[in-house]
Scaffold this active site. Structure first.
Site, PDB file in Angstrom:
ATOM      1  N   HIS A  58     -11.633   9.484   6.555  1.00 61.34           N
ATOM      2  CA  HIS A  58     -11.398   8.048   6.761  1.00 61.34           C
ATOM      3  C   HIS A  58     -10.890   7.715   8.156  1.00 61.34           C
ATOM      4  O   HIS A  58     -11.328   6.750   8.761  1.00 61.34           O
ATOM      5  CB  HIS A  58     -10.390   7.592   5.702  1.00 61.34           C
ATOM      6  CG  HIS A  58     -10.082   6.136   5.710  1.00 61.34           C
ATOM      7  ND1 HIS A  58     -11.036   5.178   5.476  1.00 61.34           N
ATOM      8  CD2 HIS A  58      -8.914   5.458   5.914  1.00 61.34           C
ATOM      9  CE1 HIS A  58     -10.472   3.975   5.525  1.00 61.34           C
ATOM     10  NE2 HIS A  58      -9.191   4.125   5.807  1.00 61.34           N
ATOM     11  N   ARG A  65      -1.161   8.848   8.944  1.00 61.36           N
ATOM     12  CA  ARG A  65      -1.060   7.414   9.227  1.00 61.36           C
ATOM     13  C   ARG A  65      -0.618   6.643   7.993  1.00 61.36           C
ATOM     14  O   ARG A  65      -1.161   6.829   6.892  1.00 61.36           O
ATOM     15  CB  ARG A  65      -2.422   6.892   9.673  1.00 61.36           C
ATOM     16  CG  ARG A  65      -2.439   5.403   9.961  1.00 61.36           C
ATOM     17  CD  ARG A  65      -3.807   4.992  10.429  1.00 61.36           C
ATOM     18  NE  ARG A  65      -4.787   5.178   9.378  1.00 61.36           N
ATOM     19  CZ  ARG A  65      -5.201   4.208   8.571  1.00 61.36           C
ATOM     20  NH1 ARG A  65      -4.717   2.992   8.681  1.00 61.36           N
ATOM     21  NH2 ARG A  65      -6.099   4.453   7.647  1.00 61.36           N
ATOM     22  N   HIS A  79      -9.220   9.351   2.852  1.00 63.16           N
ATOM     23  CA  HIS A  79      -8.808   8.261   1.962  1.00 63.16           C
ATOM     24  C   HIS A  79      -8.994   8.758   0.538  1.00 63.16           C
ATOM     25  O   HIS A  79     -10.046   9.304   0.202  1.00 63.16           O
ATOM     26  CB  HIS A  79      -9.657   7.020   2.220  1.00 63.16           C
ATOM     27  CG  HIS A  79      -9.047   5.776   1.662  1.00 63.16           C
ATOM     28  ND1 HIS A  79      -8.934   5.552   0.315  1.00 63.16           N
ATOM     29  CD2 HIS A  79      -8.485   4.703   2.273  1.00 63.16           C
ATOM     30  CE1 HIS A  79      -8.334   4.386   0.118  1.00 63.16           C
ATOM     31  NE2 HIS A  79      -8.052   3.852   1.301  1.00 63.16           N
ATOM     32  N   ARG A 120      -1.070   8.809   1.634  1.00 58.26           N
ATOM     33  CA  ARG A 120      -2.449   9.243   1.382  1.00 58.26           C
ATOM     34  C   ARG A 120      -2.658  10.745   1.350  1.00 58.26           C
ATOM     35  O   ARG A 120      -3.501  11.240   0.618  1.00 58.26           O
ATOM     36  CB  ARG A 120      -3.350   8.681   2.470  1.00 58.26           C
ATOM     37  CG  ARG A 120      -3.642   7.256   2.219  1.00 58.26           C
ATOM     38  CD  ARG A 120      -4.657   6.727   3.147  1.00 58.26           C
ATOM     39  NE  ARG A 120      -4.624   5.292   2.947  1.00 58.26           N
ATOM     40  CZ  ARG A 120      -5.135   4.408   3.747  1.00 58.26           C
ATOM     41  NH1 ARG A 120      -5.756   4.805   4.848  1.00 58.26           N
ATOM     42  NH2 ARG A 120      -5.052   3.134   3.485  1.00 58.26           N
ATOM     43  N   GLU A 144       0.857  -1.192   0.000  1.00 57.37           N
ATOM     44  CA  GLU A 144       0.000   0.000   0.000  1.00 57.37           C
ATOM     45  C   GLU A 144       0.889   1.237   0.000  1.00 57.37           C
ATOM     46  O   GLU A 144       2.108   1.143   0.177  1.00 57.37           O
ATOM     47  CB  GLU A 144      -0.943  -0.013   1.216  1.00 57.37           C
ATOM     48  CG  GLU A 144      -2.026  -1.072   1.092  1.00 57.37           C
ATOM     49  CD  GLU A 144      -3.046  -1.063   2.223  1.00 57.37           C
ATOM     50  OE1 GLU A 144      -4.221  -1.267   1.923  1.00 57.37           O
ATOM     51  OE2 GLU A 144      -2.670  -0.880   3.385  1.00 57.37           O
TER      52      GLU A 144
HETATM   53  C1  SIN Z   1      -7.618   0.486   2.636  1.00 57.27           C
HETATM   54  O1  SIN Z   1      -7.828  -0.696   2.400  1.00 57.27           O
HETATM   55  O2  SIN Z   1      -7.269   1.281   1.769  1.00 57.27           O
HETATM   56  C2  SIN Z   1      -7.832   0.983   4.027  1.00 57.27           C
HETATM   57  C3  SIN Z   1      -6.819   0.448   4.927  1.00 57.27           C
HETATM   58  C4  SIN Z   1      -6.384   1.486   5.890  1.00 57.27           C
HETATM   59  O3  SIN Z   1      -7.063   2.498   6.042  1.00 57.27           O
HETATM   60  O4  SIN Z   1      -5.307   1.321   6.485  1.00 57.27           O
END
Ligand code: SIN
Length: 523
Positions: free
Chosen positions: A339, A374, A230, A278, A113
């Site tokens: 988010h 975060r 998000h 993010r 991610e």
């Molecule tokens: C996501 O799956 O993008 C959310 C996971 C997160 O907020 O850490």
């Protein structure tokens, strides 16, 4: 009189992990939730849990990625505790029965991610949170000394004149009466506050209750200006106050952002393009939407075959089909949505708050992990690790049975007239609009001051009423308080760092390399 050894408020990963660990050491433990036990933010976490399992990965890499994403406001000691305890606790979850994806050698399959330099996300399809929640709920049911109280709303904390927490006041949604529940320890695990924003990936219950009640009891609240948006909520998907999330893992597996006319844009904002942290991706989308005047950007799924997409992201696949988006052949329209609250009730590394015998774990807490932003999938990990720390601390101190020293009295509120109920609904909507327009991805001093004035007016109207015995009354009270804390924290930070972007002060400044603390007497 209702008396327990421990009361846990909230039934997400943090509350349930703490509860099952401490249960063997107490006589009576009560878990209170305002709806059903599985109505939690945990349940909607698609991505996974970040933990160091990869052969090319190391604790130092995970610590560095967390600190860098948090723009060096994260507390290194807390981050070290989280990262080094992570793998052991993730294995423990697997042993409890959580079915994570494994490879043929029996190792965790790892996803990627934004902001992570390595593959380190342990996952179960695109329903990791649900899988964990289900496992923990099944496990907790095996303890006969644990009562699970659904449909009970905790209104306030019972804190004596020596700053010692001795229980909570609970609104029983059947009798409509408020009753004191006493306990030696209270653990707040109430989750986030995304509902203060018009568009959010959080469920309707995420109204910042824990933060507001702790603030009213004079606890320290930290870093609330850092609210994470998000980048990729599914456009036009709001249902029950919640937008559907398109997991960051979709970008982690190769999908990329583009405009409606097919032009890519993320290279203008970060070398890591669609996999930047993010804050950067959400700001880039916000800027591009303002430039183009469009309502959404697109997530291109070119690297996926239909089979691969459906297998890896079954929930997202179904949802897109339901909305007539022919994935992966058609791109997904996405927009940012509120988010995750990186701030919360200020705690030490044992989850202790500034009120004695009151603990906070999970999203409601500000443990120092997230700093100004975060890192994706660090939240389930933080919840797991600090629930474990909390358990170890409480286990040392618990004395059973517990007897309270306070009388515990609450003025019974009134029944709410229909007309006032309607006016509360409209105030709730107004708060969400104001926060979305003036206190979101990009802020200015002017927009913050305007929001402050507007929320103050709502607050004056609200507090001119008597108190009423409904969840809507208390949720609105809590949303007003949390909005005020977010705005005032943002006004204190005259720089831009991570999720807090203030047009008037676009640079990071060393003089602000510290947490923002708000307490009742200073707001
Ligand atoms: C996501 O799956 O993008 C959310 C996971 C997160 O907020 O850490």
């Amino acid at each position: 009189m209702k008396t327990f050894d421990i009361i846990v408020i909230g039934s997400g990963i943090a509350g349930l992990t703490f509860a099952f660990k401490i249960a063997p050491y107490v006589n009576r433990l009560c878990i209170i939730t305002k709806k059903n036990a599985d109505d939690t933010n945990t349940n909607y976490a698609q991505g996974g849990i970040a933990a160091v399992f990869g052969e090319d990965d190391s604790f130092e890499d995970h610590i560095r990625d967390t600190m860098e994403t948090g723009r060096y406001l994260s507390h290194r000691d807390a981050v070290e505790i989280m990262v080094t305890n992570g793998p052991k606790l993730v294995r423990e979850l697997k042993e409890l029965g959580a079915k994570f994806e494994m490879d043929e050698k029996g190792n965790f399959k790892l996803s990627k991610e934004g902001g992570h330099s390595k593959r380190r996300i342990v996952y179960a399809g695109d329903y990791t949170g649900y899988e964990i929640e289900k496992t923990l709920l099944n496990h907790i049911k095996t303890y006969r000394n644990v009562s699970m109280l659904n449909n009970h709303f905790v209104c306030d904390l019972i804190v004596d004149e020596n700053n010692l927490c001795q229980g909570v006041y609970v609104l029983d949604l059947e009798s409509n009466e408020i009753e004191p529940y006493f306990s030696q320890f209270v653990v707040l695990a109430t989750g986030g506050a995304g509902q203060v924003y018009k568009f959010t990936t959080n469920p309707i219950i995420a109204t910042g209750d824990g933060i507001a009640m702790a603030y009213l009891a004079n606890a320290k609240i930290g870093n609330m200006e850092f609210f994470q948006f998000h980048p990729t909520a599914l456009y036009n998907s709001e249902k029950n106050g919640r937008s559907f999330l398109i997991s960051e893992a979709v970008r982690g597996e190769g999908a990329f952002l583009k405009l409606k006319d097919n032009r890519q844009f993320m290279h203008k904002y970060s070398e890591r393009k669609s996999l930047a942290p993010r804050d950067i991706v959400a700001r880039a989308i916000d800027a591009e939407l303002k430039l183009s005047g469009e309502d959404y950007v697109l997530l291109d799924l070119a690297p996926f075959t239909e089979k691969k997409f459906k297998e890896r992201f079954p929930q997202i696949y179904e949802k897109c089909k339901e909305m007539n988006i022919n994935v992966p052949y058609e791109p997904i329209p996405v927009v940012p949505a509120a988010h995750y609250s990186c701030g919360g009730i200020y705690t030490d590394t044992n989850a202790r708050t500034s009120i004695e015998n009151l603990y906070a774990i999970g999203e409601v807490a500000c443990t120092g992990i997230h700093g100004a932003n975060r890192l994706a999938s660090n939240s389930l990990l933080e919840a797991l690790v600090f629930a474990d720390r909390c358990y170890q601390d409480v286990k040392e101190k618990i004395q059973t049975p517990f007897e309270t020293t306070v009388p515990g009295f609450y003025n019974q509120p009134l029944n709410i007239p229909l007309q006032i109920q309607e006016s509360f609904l409209s105030l709730r909507k107004k708060i969400k609009e104001i926060m979305w327009k003036k206190v979101s991805i990009v802020k200015t001093l002017k927009s913050l001051k305007e929001a402050d004035q507007m929320i103050n007016m709502i607050s004056e109207t609200f507090f001119s009423y008597e108190s009423f015995n409904t969840v809507e009354y208390f949720e609105l009270r809590n949303m007003i308080i949390v909005s005020k804390i977010i705005i005032n924290s943002a006004l204190k930070r005259k720089e831009s760092r991570g999720l807090h972007y203030l047009v008037d002060f676009p640079e990071e400044k060393n003089e602000f390399l510290h947490d923002t603390i708000i307490q009742k007497e200073v707001l």
